[in-house]
Design an enzyme around this catalytic site. Structure first.
Site, mmCIF file in Angstrom:
data_model
loop_
_atom_site.group_PDB
_atom_site.id
_atom_site.type_symbol
_atom_site.label_atom_id
_atom_site.label_comp_id
_atom_site.label_asym_id
_atom_site.label_seq_id
_atom_site.Cartn_x
_atom_site.Cartn_y
_atom_site.Cartn_z
ATOM 1 N N LYS A 68 9.000 -2.311 5.344
ATOM 2 C CA LYS A 68 8.645 -1.596 4.119
ATOM 3 C C LYS A 68 9.720 -1.783 3.062
ATOM 4 O O LYS A 68 9.421 -2.002 1.883
ATOM 5 C CB LYS A 68 8.410 -0.107 4.394
ATOM 6 C CG LYS A 68 8.053 0.623 3.098
ATOM 7 C CD LYS A 68 7.216 1.826 3.260
ATOM 8 C CE LYS A 68 6.824 2.341 1.863
ATOM 9 N NZ LYS A 68 6.080 3.573 1.901
ATOM 10 N N GLU B 99 5.145 -1.076 -7.587
ATOM 11 C CA GLU B 99 3.790 -1.523 -7.245
ATOM 12 C C GLU B 99 3.086 -2.222 -8.402
ATOM 13 O O GLU B 99 1.983 -1.858 -8.804
ATOM 14 C CB GLU B 99 2.940 -0.357 -6.704
ATOM 15 C CG GLU B 99 1.713 -0.862 -5.946
ATOM 16 C CD GLU B 99 0.995 0.204 -5.128
ATOM 17 O OE1 GLU B 99 1.634 1.096 -4.588
ATOM 18 O OE2 GLU B 99 -0.232 0.095 -5.042
ATOM 19 N N ARG C 25 15.702 17.377 -14.523
ATOM 20 C CA ARG C 25 15.422 15.967 -14.816
ATOM 21 C C ARG C 25 15.906 15.030 -13.709
ATOM 22 O O ARG C 25 16.208 13.865 -13.940
ATOM 23 C CB ARG C 25 16.033 15.528 -16.161
ATOM 24 C CG ARG C 25 15.463 16.303 -17.335
ATOM 25 C CD ARG C 25 15.786 15.647 -18.652
ATOM 26 N NE ARG C 25 15.231 16.423 -19.736
ATOM 27 C CZ ARG C 25 15.860 17.421 -20.316
ATOM 28 N NH1 ARG C 25 17.086 17.748 -19.920
ATOM 29 N NH2 ARG C 25 15.292 18.068 -21.296
ATOM 30 N N HIS D 264 -6.225 0.367 3.837
ATOM 31 C CA HIS D 264 -6.294 1.662 3.155
ATOM 32 C C HIS D 264 -7.502 1.814 2.232
ATOM 33 O O HIS D 264 -7.895 2.940 1.933
ATOM 34 C CB HIS D 264 -5.008 1.925 2.367
ATOM 35 C CG HIS D 264 -3.847 2.338 3.252
ATOM 36 N ND1 HIS D 264 -3.379 1.544 4.275
ATOM 37 C CD2 HIS D 264 -3.095 3.462 3.279
ATOM 38 C CE1 HIS D 264 -2.376 2.158 4.875
ATOM 39 N NE2 HIS D 264 -2.175 3.327 4.303
ATOM 40 N N ARG E 280 3.728 -4.774 -3.522
ATOM 41 C CA ARG E 280 3.710 -3.490 -2.800
ATOM 42 C C ARG E 280 2.289 -3.102 -2.396
ATOM 43 O O ARG E 280 2.097 -2.370 -1.423
ATOM 44 C CB ARG E 280 4.373 -2.390 -3.651
ATOM 45 C CG ARG E 280 4.545 -1.094 -2.884
ATOM 46 C CD ARG E 280 5.552 -0.154 -3.505
ATOM 47 N NE ARG E 280 5.633 1.077 -2.739
ATOM 48 C CZ ARG E 280 6.610 1.964 -2.824
ATOM 49 N NH1 ARG E 280 7.615 1.764 -3.657
ATOM 50 N NH2 ARG E 280 6.603 3.051 -2.100
ATOM 51 N N GLU F 192 0.220 2.775 11.253
ATOM 52 C CA GLU F 192 1.034 2.218 10.158
ATOM 53 C C GLU F 192 2.090 1.245 10.707
ATOM 54 O O GLU F 192 2.463 0.303 10.028
ATOM 55 C CB GLU F 192 1.714 3.338 9.363
ATOM 56 C CG GLU F 192 0.758 4.316 8.671
ATOM 57 C CD GLU F 192 0.181 3.791 7.349
ATOM 58 O OE1 GLU F 192 0.515 2.667 6.926
ATOM 59 O OE2 GLU F 192 -0.626 4.530 6.751
ATOM 60 N N HIS G 63 -5.278 10.651 8.343
ATOM 61 C CA HIS G 63 -5.011 9.435 7.572
ATOM 62 C C HIS G 63 -4.867 8.193 8.462
ATOM 63 O O HIS G 63 -5.509 7.166 8.232
ATOM 64 C CB HIS G 63 -3.752 9.649 6.721
ATOM 65 C CG HIS G 63 -3.332 8.433 5.959
ATOM 66 N ND1 HIS G 63 -4.030 7.960 4.870
ATOM 67 C CD2 HIS G 63 -2.290 7.577 6.141
ATOM 68 C CE1 HIS G 63 -3.434 6.868 4.410
ATOM 69 N NE2 HIS G 63 -2.373 6.620 5.157
ATOM 70 N N HIS H 131 -9.112 5.100 2.971
ATOM 71 C CA HIS H 131 -9.195 6.183 1.979
ATOM 72 C C HIS H 131 -10.647 6.612 1.776
ATOM 73 O O HIS H 131 -10.939 7.795 1.589
ATOM 74 C CB HIS H 131 -8.600 5.726 0.641
ATOM 75 C CG HIS H 131 -7.096 5.695 0.636
ATOM 76 N ND1 HIS H 131 -6.369 4.921 -0.248
ATOM 77 C CD2 HIS H 131 -6.180 6.341 1.398
ATOM 78 C CE1 HIS H 131 -5.077 5.104 -0.015
ATOM 79 N NE2 HIS H 131 -4.935 5.949 0.972
ATOM 80 N N ASN I 114 -1.118 -1.483 1.346
ATOM 81 C CA ASN I 114 -2.415 -0.811 1.397
ATOM 82 C C ASN I 114 -3.399 -1.511 2.323
ATOM 83 O O ASN I 114 -4.587 -1.174 2.323
ATOM 84 C CB ASN I 114 -3.019 -0.704 -0.006
ATOM 85 C CG ASN I 114 -2.253 0.273 -0.865
ATOM 86 O OD1 ASN I 114 -1.785 1.299 -0.382
ATOM 87 N ND2 ASN I 114 -2.094 -0.056 -2.135
ATOM 88 N N LYS J 13 7.991 6.881 -3.286
ATOM 89 C CA LYS J 13 6.776 7.470 -3.875
ATOM 90 C C LYS J 13 6.785 8.961 -3.571
ATOM 91 O O LYS J 13 6.877 9.368 -2.411
ATOM 92 C CB LYS J 13 5.522 6.843 -3.276
ATOM 93 C CG LYS J 13 5.141 5.510 -3.895
ATOM 94 C CD LYS J 13 3.777 5.071 -3.398
ATOM 95 C CE LYS J 13 3.397 3.727 -3.994
ATOM 96 N NZ LYS J 13 2.120 3.216 -3.429
HETATM 97 N N1 GLY Z 1 2.474 3.970 1.358
HETATM 98 C C1 GLY Z 1 2.406 2.852 0.504
HETATM 99 C C2 GLY Z 1 3.593 2.721 -0.394
HETATM 100 O O1 GLY Z 1 4.578 3.398 -0.226
HETATM 101 O O2 GLY Z 1 3.546 1.902 -1.270
#
Ligand code: GLY
Length: 379
Positions: A237, A247, A132, A258, A251, A196, A277, A262, A255, A154
């Site tokens: 970031k 997000e 957990r 993106h 956040r 990026e 990417h 994407h 993107n 993430k």
């Molecule tokens: N790569 C986008 C984020 O971490 O929100």
């Protein structure tokens, strides 16, 4: 002009704090940090560590990291996976979780992700769910993972329904970005990660974008500019993640570029021989600015400046540069409509009023996008 302020001398790392309350952590940026990683990781107080890596990165750095940890008295095991996106799978997750448990990693111990974005996402997710939740440390080895995926918590794997659809927010306890590891990165990967870096300037920092225009050669050559660029990207970031960890709002600005990017990755079947990417993001950034200009939101001169910089570093900026083709307008729209940023049939884009002035634009009509893409495809 220097962007960093927290550096004591040329040998001490730049420290970027991520102030997330009881989940706060530091990102350390500098050359040669892997050699002292054991001391820094041991300071977190674990007795054992499971290093998760891949067959490309492991042979280069796992033994140095293991020795550095063992010198601090930690028990270490190394879990090695095949390289590539296919490793972000349920099968690999099961493998890593079982290997971590077999190594008797307890709640107070650590998982250490040594690799690029695939390893960071997979190892981070395994750390989030084993017992957990155990703590984990990111040691990102690509520019893309140093400036993006290792920061912000993430984690996840891909499902047959799409990329990154199964995962968790699980913040690392420490990020160690050794910029000397990028010396051996293929130029194509370096450029892709750099897309990026540029993105952070375009989102809300025109000064940083101008700094990139003036200093990108140093970033690629491995001078102090590389450390500055990685640290500034991490600061940018971190600032967004601290405002909106999960997000629900801001956040999404990360993107920028993106939604188009994407779609191009999807159309090229995630075939890295055709498009990686960061290359999709580079084309996406150029498209996002030209789209903004075509909607009358942003001066065309800014869109041209964005394109000129991406081109200068050798990144693609046009749909015609997608090897094997970018598909039809309908295929592109279809790929965008399947992206997770679609709400209620309308498309959400990150658009810009100029360099460093991006904003979230929900409810962009598909017809506007169609008109724009038709022009781009025939350009
Ligand atoms: N790569 C986008 C984020 O971490 O929100």
């Amino acid at each position: 002009m220097t962007l960093s302020s927290a550096r004591m001398d040329s040998h001490s790392p730049i420290t970027v704090p991520v102030p997330l309350g009881d989940r706060a952590y530091d990102i350390l940026v500098g050359r040669g940090l892997i050699e002292s990683a054991g001391t820094r990781i041991a300071a977190l107080g674990a007795r054992a560590a499971a290093i998760v890596t891949d067959e490309h990165v492991g042979p280069l750095y796992a033994s140095a990291l293991t020795a550095s940890l063992e010198a601090q008295g930690l028990r270490v095991c190394v879990i090695t996976l095949p390289p590539g996106e296919a490793t972000k799978s349920y099968a690999s997750l099961e493998w890593v979780c079982d290997a971590v448990l077999a190594a008797k990693i307890e709640r107070g111990d650590l998982v250490v992700a040594l690799g690029g974005g695939v390893i960071g996402d997979l190892a981070g997710f395994a750390a989030a769910v084993v017992r957990r939740g155990v703590r984990f440390v990111q040691v990102p080895t690509s520019l893309l993972s140093q400036v993006d995926s290792s920061v912000g918590g993430k984690t996840g794997i891909n499902s047959r329904h799409g990329k990154n659809l199964v995962g968790a927010f699980h913040q690392p306890s420490l990020v160690i970005a050794d910029t000397a590891l990028l010396d051996t990165l293929p130029l194509r990967e370096m450029r892709a990660g750099y897309a990026e870096v540029v993105k952070y300037g375009l989102i809300d920092d025109a000064r940083f974008f101008a700094w990139c225009e003036a200093n990108w050669q140093g970033v690629f050559a491995g001078g102090h500019e590389r450390d500055e660029a990685v640290a500034q990207s991490c600061r940018a970031k971190a600032a967004v993640v601290v405002r909106d960890e999960h997000e629900n709002g801001d956040r999404a600005l990360l993107n920028l570029g993106h939604t188009f990017g994407h779609a191009l990755e999807k159309i090229t079947a995630y075939d890295s021989a055709r498009l990686v990417h960061g290359e999709g993001v580079a084309i996406g950034l150029a498209l996002a600015f030209r789209f903004s200009a075509s909607l009358g939101l942003c001066p065309m001169a800014d869109a041209e400046r964005v394109e000129a910089h991406l081109k200068a570093v050798g990144l693609p900026t046009r749909l015609s540069q997608v090897p094997g083709g970018c598909g039809t307008v309908d295929e592109l729209l279809d790929a965008m409509a399947q992206d997770k940023k679609v709400k209620g049939g309308a498309l959400t884009f990150i658009l810009a009023r100029g360099i460093g002035q991006s904003f979230i634009a929900p409810g962009i009509a598909a017809d506007e996008v169609r008109r724009f893409l038709t022009g781009e495809i025939s350009a």
